[in-house]
Design a protein around this motif. Structure first.
Motif, mmCIF file in Angstrom:
data_model
loop_
_atom_site.group_PDB
_atom_site.id
_atom_site.type_symbol
_atom_site.label_atom_id
_atom_site.label_comp_id
_atom_site.label_asym_id
_atom_site.label_seq_id
_atom_site.Cartn_x
_atom_site.Cartn_y
_atom_site.Cartn_z
ATOM 1 N N GLY B 207 0.818 -1.212 0.000
ATOM 2 C CA GLY B 207 0.000 0.000 0.000
ATOM 3 C C GLY B 207 0.849 1.258 0.000
ATOM 4 O O GLY B 207 0.550 2.231 -0.707
ATOM 5 N N ILE B 209 3.975 1.611 -1.170
ATOM 6 C CA ILE B 209 4.608 1.782 -2.486
ATOM 7 C C ILE B 209 3.577 2.298 -3.499
ATOM 8 O O ILE B 209 3.856 3.218 -4.279
ATOM 9 C CB ILE B 209 5.219 0.441 -2.973
ATOM 10 C CG1 ILE B 209 6.258 -0.094 -1.971
ATOM 11 C CG2 ILE B 209 5.825 0.598 -4.367
ATOM 12 C CD1 ILE B 209 7.521 0.675 -1.868
ATOM 13 N N ALA B 210 2.379 1.722 -3.458
ATOM 14 C CA ALA B 210 1.322 2.191 -4.370
ATOM 15 C C ALA B 210 0.980 3.651 -4.084
ATOM 16 O O ALA B 210 0.816 4.454 -5.007
ATOM 17 C CB ALA B 210 0.082 1.312 -4.227
ATOM 18 N N THR B 214 1.306 6.786 -6.755
ATOM 19 C CA THR B 214 0.091 7.485 -7.188
ATOM 20 C C THR B 214 -0.092 8.817 -6.460
ATOM 21 O O THR B 214 -1.074 9.500 -6.680
ATOM 22 C CB THR B 214 -1.156 6.608 -6.952
ATOM 23 O OG1 THR B 214 -1.210 6.240 -5.552
ATOM 24 C CG2 THR B 214 -1.085 5.319 -7.770
ATOM 25 N N LEU B 219 -3.562 7.203 1.336
ATOM 26 C CA LEU B 219 -3.106 5.808 1.297
ATOM 27 C C LEU B 219 -1.732 5.659 1.951
ATOM 28 O O LEU B 219 -1.479 4.694 2.690
ATOM 29 C CB LEU B 219 -3.071 5.302 -0.158
ATOM 30 C CG LEU B 219 -2.475 3.914 -0.394
ATOM 31 C CD1 LEU B 219 -3.163 2.852 0.450
ATOM 32 C CD2 LEU B 219 -2.549 3.548 -1.884
ATOM 33 N N ARG B 222 -2.449 5.583 5.620
ATOM 34 C CA ARG B 222 -3.068 4.332 6.081
ATOM 35 C C ARG B 222 -2.056 3.188 6.125
ATOM 36 O O ARG B 222 -2.207 2.239 6.896
ATOM 37 C CB ARG B 222 -4.221 3.921 5.144
ATOM 38 C CG ARG B 222 -5.372 4.896 5.077
ATOM 39 C CD ARG B 222 -6.668 4.251 4.565
ATOM 40 N NE ARG B 222 -6.617 3.622 3.255
ATOM 41 C CZ ARG B 222 -6.689 4.237 2.083
ATOM 42 N NH1 ARG B 222 -6.780 5.555 2.042
ATOM 43 N NH2 ARG B 222 -6.683 3.560 0.950
#
Lengths: 311, 311
Positions: B207, B209-210, B214, B219, B222
């Motif tokens: 999460g 890295i994503a 983005t 995120l 979180r």
């Protein structure tokens, strides 16, 4: 107003080597079809089930159970009839139950005018997974519903992250015709892992996510390594090591167990390479005399889709 | 031809909550300065060391050891003199030894006309880390050399993945003036973890890295959760839980232990928020009477940089 839709429900690959219980992807050309129609009568009935020998009783069928979970939460007086045309073999490890669970709730949401988010649909579909395997896992139903690669960042609260899918990524899946039950393949896992293996695993998962976002196929390949589950589960799959080494020799970026097996997946850059990998896999199972199916598919970025609809 | 350069060597935050041993980031406004010059005489001499009480003997100094590792592999007849102006406190948990190790080899590579890749420089700098902590870890030297966030996908072979750094990401670091040795804070870690915690950890790392790719700040926040190391190491850090909850209340995206501690870092969207977080952290340590330093810094995407050079 649409009263009936026919949908395509993709097969899915869960875990994807380094992403045990958190990662999954959807396939484009492998999947079931379902017809879902509104009824005046309440509740859910499975009126047809072709292709596999599975229970049609609503409470014994994953689509029925997932559908009932949805019905209990929406403002709708009627019910649904479901026809299921299975092309994904139950127990093959490419999300057969997930396709039915996710397909049912996705279609119902469409027919009701989309009152629910994809995240809510995942929660209902997970109830079907709970019936199928005893565990309400989301790593097949999430990619079926979202398309592409999806990451389950967290189960509590449920947090699903769509991951960018490189355009030229193709999957090859070989299904040796032996039965491995998800519940059995969970039992053999250890409840503890070494910190050293854990570090390797999250390093690889980070690498895979980075490779997907940057479309770095080489990095994707380097990251498709599983230090935790594959060493244990692969002993249940005949010829696993040979299939894997031949797939890599044929040009696959990486290769591992699809979900809890027994299917084995490989990812490749481009369809030609994925077909060569399929050929290499076939040869191995022909040689050792194991019956098998092989599928080659683009990674599906759309998820479940409507094939046709009726008023 | 340049014979001497003065460089800035950034402080770094390793682990970053969910990325134990694999993730790190570089800071922009916190770091050491070094002057490195070519000499006719062979070998490496530390000719000045200001700001911290550290050994100046080449073989006892991390910059000396890292530099010698480099020297043994390049085609160069001379040697180097190194002046180190420490602003990062040794043992603070923000990569003090890494700044010196990485700075030395980076500067030498510059002065030699850049014969070596960043990956090779990481390997030499890791020898300094081995001297400092007994373990040749790369999660501080890699971000110092590459800038931004870096992922160590694998140590064998060493594989370093630069991760996109969102523009508005700022770090707040508070250093309570107590000593925690990296070697001690490693000893208290367990050699095994539960599979359940492992799954949570790689879900969060994926999460994070994503979220970085983005630029999804929510995120990122979180995902800044550590189920493995923080519950154990935080007991060595006075006021950790209070600092963390006050940082989150002040608007931080997330908060955790920097490296092996005792520094605590928080990430925030925007400099204002990072300053508010700094204020909240100050209040806690003032109240419980712990001496501290606080730094606010943008995440540095450049890594080590030249301040000035001489022929």
């Amino acid at each position: 107003m649409t009263n009936e839709i026919k949908i395509f429900c993709p097969a899915t690959i869960a875990n994807v080597s380094c992403g045990f219980d958190v990662l999954g992807l959807a396939l484009e050309s492998v999947g079931d079809e379902m017809v879902v129609r509104k009824t005046r009568g309440k509740g859910i009935r499975i009126t047809k089930l072709e292709g596999q020998d599975l229970p049609m009783e609503t409470l014994d069928n994953v689509a029925g159970v997932a559908g009932l979970a949805l019905l209990s939460e929406v403002d709708y007086d009627g019910g649904f009839e479901i026809e299921i045309y299975k092309k994904i073999k139950a127990g093959s490890g490419i999300g057969s139950s997930a396709a039915s669970s996710a397909g049912a709730v996705w279609a119902m949401n469409e027919l009701l005018g989309k009152p629910l988010s994809s995240l809510e649909l995942v929660k209902f579909a997970m109830e079907g997974e709970r019936l199928a395997s005893g565990v309400a896992h989301a790593d097949n139903v999430a990619p079926a519903l979202y398309g592409g690669f999806t990451l389950i960042r967290s189960y509590d609260p449920l947090d699903i992250i769509p991951i960018h899918t490189p355009k030229e990524l193709f999957a090859t899946v070989v299904h040796p015709q032996i039965e491995v039950k998800t519940s059995d393949s969970r039992k053999i896992l250890k409840t503890n892992i070494s910190l050293v293996d854990g570090i390797k695993q999250w390093g690889n998962l980070g690498g895979l996510i980075a490779g997907l976002f940057t479309e770095d196929y080489n990095l994707i390949g380097r990251s498709l390594v599983d230090h935790i589950v594959e060493p244990i589960r692969s002993i249940l799959i005949p010829g696993f090591e040979t299939i894997k080494s031949e797939a890599i020799k044929a040009g696959a970026l990486g290769c591992g167990i699809s979900g809890s097996g027994p299917s084995i997946f490989a990812l490749s850059k481009g369809e030609d390479k994925a077909n060569q990998v399929a050929g290499a896999m076939r040869k191995v199972y022909q040689k050792i005399g194991v019956d098998y199916d092989v599928h080659v598919s683009k990674v599906n970025t759309q998820g479940i889709r409507v094939i046709s609809s009726k008023r």
